[in-house]
Design an enzyme around this catalytic site. Structure first.
Site, PDB file in Angstrom:
ATOM      1  N   GLY A  39       0.821  -1.216   0.000  1.00 29.45           N
ATOM      2  CA  GLY A  39       0.000   0.000   0.000  1.00 29.45           C
ATOM      3  C   GLY A  39       0.848   1.256   0.000  1.00 29.45           C
ATOM      4  O   GLY A  39       0.372   2.341  -0.341  1.00 29.45           O
ATOM      5  N   VAL A 269       7.455  20.858   3.679  1.00 37.69           N
ATOM      6  CA  VAL A 269       8.051  21.707   2.640  1.00 37.69           C
ATOM      7  C   VAL A 269       8.296  20.939   1.342  1.00 37.69           C
ATOM      8  O   VAL A 269       8.787  21.517   0.375  1.00 37.69           O
ATOM      9  CB  VAL A 269       9.382  22.347   3.128  1.00 37.69           C
ATOM     10  CG1 VAL A 269       9.118  23.339   4.236  1.00 37.69           C
ATOM     11  CG2 VAL A 269      10.380  21.293   3.576  1.00 37.69           C
ATOM     12  N   HIS A 442     -31.262  16.264  -9.312  1.00 37.40           N
ATOM     13  CA  HIS A 442     -31.545  17.413  -8.440  1.00 37.40           C
ATOM     14  C   HIS A 442     -32.062  16.916  -7.100  1.00 37.40           C
ATOM     15  O   HIS A 442     -32.852  15.975  -7.066  1.00 37.40           O
ATOM     16  CB  HIS A 442     -32.613  18.301  -9.100  1.00 37.40           C
ATOM     17  CG  HIS A 442     -33.005  19.468  -8.253  1.00 37.40           C
ATOM     18  ND1 HIS A 442     -32.178  20.558  -8.089  1.00 37.40           N
ATOM     19  CD2 HIS A 442     -34.116  19.696  -7.493  1.00 37.40           C
ATOM     20  CE1 HIS A 442     -32.781  21.439  -7.290  1.00 37.40           C
ATOM     21  NE2 HIS A 442     -33.950  20.934  -6.910  1.00 37.40           N
TER      22      HIS A 442
HETATM   23  C1  FAD Z   1       0.261  12.934   4.005  1.00 36.89           C
HETATM   24  C2  FAD Z   1       0.112  12.580   2.556  1.00 36.89           C
HETATM   25  C3  FAD Z   1      -1.146  12.665   1.972  1.00 36.89           C
HETATM   26  C4  FAD Z   1      -1.309  12.341   0.633  1.00 36.89           C
HETATM   27  N1  FAD Z   1      -2.557  12.424   0.086  1.00 36.89           N
HETATM   28  C5  FAD Z   1      -2.750  12.106  -1.201  1.00 36.89           C
HETATM   29  C6  FAD Z   1      -4.034  12.151  -1.778  1.00 36.89           C
HETATM   30  O1  FAD Z   1      -5.008  12.498  -1.113  1.00 36.89           O
HETATM   31  N2  FAD Z   1      -4.180  11.797  -3.070  1.00 36.89           N
HETATM   32  C7  FAD Z   1      -3.105  11.392  -3.841  1.00 36.89           C
HETATM   33  O2  FAD Z   1      -3.294  11.081  -5.010  1.00 36.89           O
HETATM   34  N3  FAD Z   1      -1.864  11.346  -3.316  1.00 36.89           N
HETATM   35  C8  FAD Z   1      -1.661  11.693  -2.028  1.00 36.89           C
HETATM   36  N4  FAD Z   1      -0.402  11.605  -1.494  1.00 36.89           N
HETATM   37  C9  FAD Z   1       0.713  11.212  -2.374  1.00 36.89           C
HETATM   38  C10 FAD Z   1       0.764   9.678  -2.554  1.00 36.89           C
HETATM   39  O3  FAD Z   1       0.883   9.070  -1.299  1.00 36.89           O
HETATM   40  C11 FAD Z   1       1.927   9.300  -3.443  1.00 36.89           C
HETATM   41  O4  FAD Z   1       1.865  10.023  -4.645  1.00 36.89           O
HETATM   42  C12 FAD Z   1       1.899   7.816  -3.760  1.00 36.89           C
HETATM   43  O5  FAD Z   1       1.966   7.044  -2.586  1.00 36.89           O
HETATM   44  C13 FAD Z   1       3.061   7.443  -4.675  1.00 36.89           C
HETATM   45  O6  FAD Z   1       2.973   6.094  -4.964  1.00 36.89           O
HETATM   46  P1  FAD Z   1       4.264   5.248  -5.365  1.00 36.89           P
HETATM   47  O7  FAD Z   1       3.756   3.886  -5.675  1.00 36.89           O
HETATM   48  O8  FAD Z   1       5.045   5.985  -6.362  1.00 36.89           O
HETATM   49  O9  FAD Z   1       5.174   5.213  -4.042  1.00 36.89           O
HETATM   50  P2  FAD Z   1       4.901   4.956  -2.505  1.00 36.89           P
HETATM   51  O10 FAD Z   1       3.473   4.935  -2.163  1.00 36.89           O
HETATM   52  O11 FAD Z   1       5.777   5.916  -1.772  1.00 36.89           O
HETATM   53  O12 FAD Z   1       5.449   3.488  -2.281  1.00 36.89           O
HETATM   54  C14 FAD Z   1       6.817   3.201  -2.385  1.00 36.89           C
HETATM   55  C15 FAD Z   1       7.091   1.902  -1.668  1.00 36.89           C
HETATM   56  O13 FAD Z   1       8.406   1.491  -1.994  1.00 36.89           O
HETATM   57  C16 FAD Z   1       8.968   0.850  -0.861  1.00 36.89           C
HETATM   58  N5  FAD Z   1      10.436   0.856  -1.014  1.00 36.89           N
HETATM   59  C17 FAD Z   1      11.250   1.949  -1.075  1.00 36.89           C
HETATM   60  N6  FAD Z   1      12.514   1.562  -1.257  1.00 36.89           N
HETATM   61  C18 FAD Z   1      12.513   0.208  -1.329  1.00 36.89           C
HETATM   62  C19 FAD Z   1      13.523  -0.774  -1.524  1.00 36.89           C
HETATM   63  N7  FAD Z   1      14.822  -0.470  -1.704  1.00 36.89           N
HETATM   64  N8  FAD Z   1      13.162  -2.086  -1.529  1.00 36.89           N
HETATM   65  C20 FAD Z   1      11.852  -2.436  -1.343  1.00 36.89           C
HETATM   66  N9  FAD Z   1      10.873  -1.530  -1.161  1.00 36.89           N
HETATM   67  C21 FAD Z   1      11.190  -0.240  -1.168  1.00 36.89           C
HETATM   68  C22 FAD Z   1       8.452   1.676   0.302  1.00 36.89           C
HETATM   69  O14 FAD Z   1       8.463   0.935   1.511  1.00 36.89           O
HETATM   70  C23 FAD Z   1       7.032   2.021  -0.153  1.00 36.89           C
HETATM   71  O15 FAD Z   1       6.082   1.123   0.372  1.00 36.89           O
HETATM   72  C24 FAD Z   1      -0.195  11.921  -0.145  1.00 36.89           C
HETATM   73  C25 FAD Z   1       1.078  11.813   0.446  1.00 36.89           C
HETATM   74  C26 FAD Z   1       1.229  12.136   1.766  1.00 36.89           C
HETATM   75  C27 FAD Z   1       2.597  12.024   2.375  1.00 36.89           C
END
Ligand code: FAD
Length: 474
Positions: A39, A269, A442
């Site tokens: 997730g 930030v 509506h």
């Molecule tokens: C507080 C917050 C609220 C957010 N709200 C929203 C929202 O409402 N709507 C929205 O669209 N987006 C939202 N986002 C952004 C969203 O969470 C990200 O854009 C999204 O999770 C990116 O997905 P991803 O699959 O690229 O990476 P991630 O979800 O970051 O998953 C990356 C995974 O890679 C794993 N990993 C990293 N390095 C390694 C390694 N070397 N070996 C094995 N596993 C590894 C990590 O453990 C992680 O589980 C929010 C983010 C935050 C922080």
């Protein structure tokens, strides 16, 4: 002996797990590895937990404000310990479900950290401490992004927290300084303000949510003031010290340094790609200056069998963008025709919410269009009145020549859900007339989209056009 797989997927966030499911459906042998929980950031520490806490604080806040609508419970108490336990239980359920979906689509899942050793091999350091070698034909890297801070404000999980810690506090702080007036800072700052926390937002630029059009941000700024949130624009958090049990933050402003007292400092930030420590440089995967993996339209990196998706490849850092890229990578690997990349909508879960899809008026003009804009206020919507959510509007931007809708958005209650219809309208290129002539139920806020199109066409039903609001074409 090394594990052999068609596709190694590194990272089980909304990019990686969706790619795993899709690649499995397309007949590929998949190994999905995440060092943490399935997730990713979105499910465990971002999108879902933040929206759960925003909703919980919203219920409490609304009940306090609902006296004139006949709801007069003097307590309005929220048991935060129960809220956090509910949030954790819900997230835990989703994590399990993702595991079931991956397995149900014939994918394997391991918990461990991946380091690439060549373009076809990697080492997985398993959670148990042992290691496995893996040989793969293709890899999809989906390791996401990580929070960044500013000098002097290292996130320590105690005084200085990031979004992950903020969404897991045992009790709401009495006073919170939010450094950064962007999406995450305002979403979290708003729900704490609704719980009674004294929130101060320190923002470097001259506006909150600086990348969003000012008219969409205005209702949010107004409501923050109503919630008692102090906003310091063109200000810079300089340093902090512990003063007894409390913290003192020194903020540089145009009127000199100011001292703000609080219990926690939330850093919001920005985020940076998580591309270090994966061995990418060693195997020749090209990165840009900020550390994003450089990819083509099929999500293929500079190494011919290695794909990258999600936050790792660049903005916007959004879950649904990561998922779409995961699907594209899986289709490319399987040699299937690629789905259209599509417009990436966005939603901000402030109060009120903001959402948008497609081009803004400025972007459309810069792209050479002569535009017409229609805006319909929520205050003229019967539904908005009935649910006491009248601060907001729908806005549509269309091409004056063809009436094709180029962009649309909302600020107001449920803006994040309302954008769905506009996503379809913009992605298939429908016209103002087509939306206006579609019968909307509506009383619903969806009617505001049709009415905004009517405004752009010059003949809205529930609004009188004064001269300055009249559209530029007849
Ligand atoms: C507080 C917050 C609220 C957010 N709200 C929203 C929202 O409402 N709507 C929205 O669209 N987006 C939202 N986002 C952004 C969203 O969470 C990200 O854009 C999204 O999770 C990116 O997905 P991803 O699959 O690229 O990476 P991630 O979800 O970051 O998953 C990356 C995974 O890679 C794993 N990993 C990293 N390095 C390694 C390694 N070397 N070996 C094995 N596993 C590894 C990590 O453990 C992680 O589980 C929010 C983010 C935050 C922080």
């Amino acid at each position: 002996m090394a594990i052999k797989t068609d596709v190694l997927i590194v990272g089980g966030g909304p990019g990686g797990y969706v790619a795993a499911i899709k690649a499995g459906q397309l007949g590929k042998k998949v190994l999905l590895v995440d060092r943490d929980k399935l997730g990713g950031e979105c499910l465990n520490y971002g999108c879902i937990p933040s929206k759960a806490l925003i909703a919980a604080a919203g219920h409490a806040h609304k009940s306090k404000k609902a006296k004139e609508a006949g709801f007069d419970d003097p307590k309005h108490q929220l048991d935060w310990t129960k809220v956090i336990a509910w949030k954790d239980q819900m997230v835990g359920g989703f994590v399990k479900n993702i595991g079931v979906l991956v397995k149900g689509n014939k994918g394997e899942h391991l918990q461990g950290s991946v380091v690439f050793t060549s373009a076809n091999t990697a080492t997985i350091k398993l959670a148990s401490g042992s290691s496995e070698e893996v040989e793969f034909r293709h890899a999809i890297i989906a390791t996401g992004s990580e929070i960044v801070s500013i000098p002097g404000f290292t996130i320590n999980g105690a005084e200085i927290i990031g979004s992950k810690e903020a969404l897991d506090l045992k009790t709401p702080p009495e006073a919170l300084v939010v450094v950064g007036g962007g999406v995450i800072g305002l979403e979290i700052g708003t729900f704490f303000a609704k719980l009674g926390t004294k929130v101060t937002v320190v923002e470097f630029t001259d506006s909150l949510l600086p990348v969003i059009e000012k008219d969409l941000v205005a209702p949010v700024t107004r409501n923050l003031a109503k919630l008692g949130v102090s906003v310091m624009l063109q200000s810079k958090a300089k340093s902090w010290t512990k003063k007894g049990k409390r913290l003192e933050v020194v903020v540089e402003t145009s009127e000199g340094d100011k001292k703000i007292h609080c219990d926690k400092i939330l850093m919001s930030v920005g985020r940076a790609p998580r591309s270090k420590g994966l061995g990418l440089e060693k195997i020749g995967v090209e990165l840009d200056k900020r550390g994003h993996v450089v990819v083509d339209t099929e999500m293929l990196s500079s190494v011919g069998n290695i794909y990258a998706i999600g936050d790792l490849v660049g903005q916007p850092y959004l879950a649904h963008k990561a998922s779409r890229e995961g699907i594209l990578a899986a289709q490319s690997i399987a040699g299937e025709p690629l789905e259209a990349r599509g417009q990436v909508p966005w939603a901000v879960f402030t109060d009120p919410e903001i959402s948008w899809v497609g081009m803004t008026d400025g972007e459309a003009k810069a792209a050479g269009f002569t535009t017409v804009v229609g805006k319909f206020p929520f205050a003229a919507s019967g539904r908005a009145m009935a649910v006491r959510e009248t601060d907001g509007f729908c806005k549509v931007v269309a091409d004056k020549a063809t009436h094709r809708i180029l962009g649309a958005g909302f600020v107001g209650a449920n803006a994040s859900d309302l954008i769905g219809e506009a996503c379809l309208a913009v992605s298939v290129g429908v016209t103002l007339e087509q939306v206006a002539q579609t019968i909307h139920p509506h009383p619903t806020l969806t009617e505001t989209f049709a009415e905004a199109c009517e405004v752009a066409l010059g003949h809205p039903v529930h609004m009188l056009l004064v001269k300055r609001e009249a559209p530029v074409f007849s």
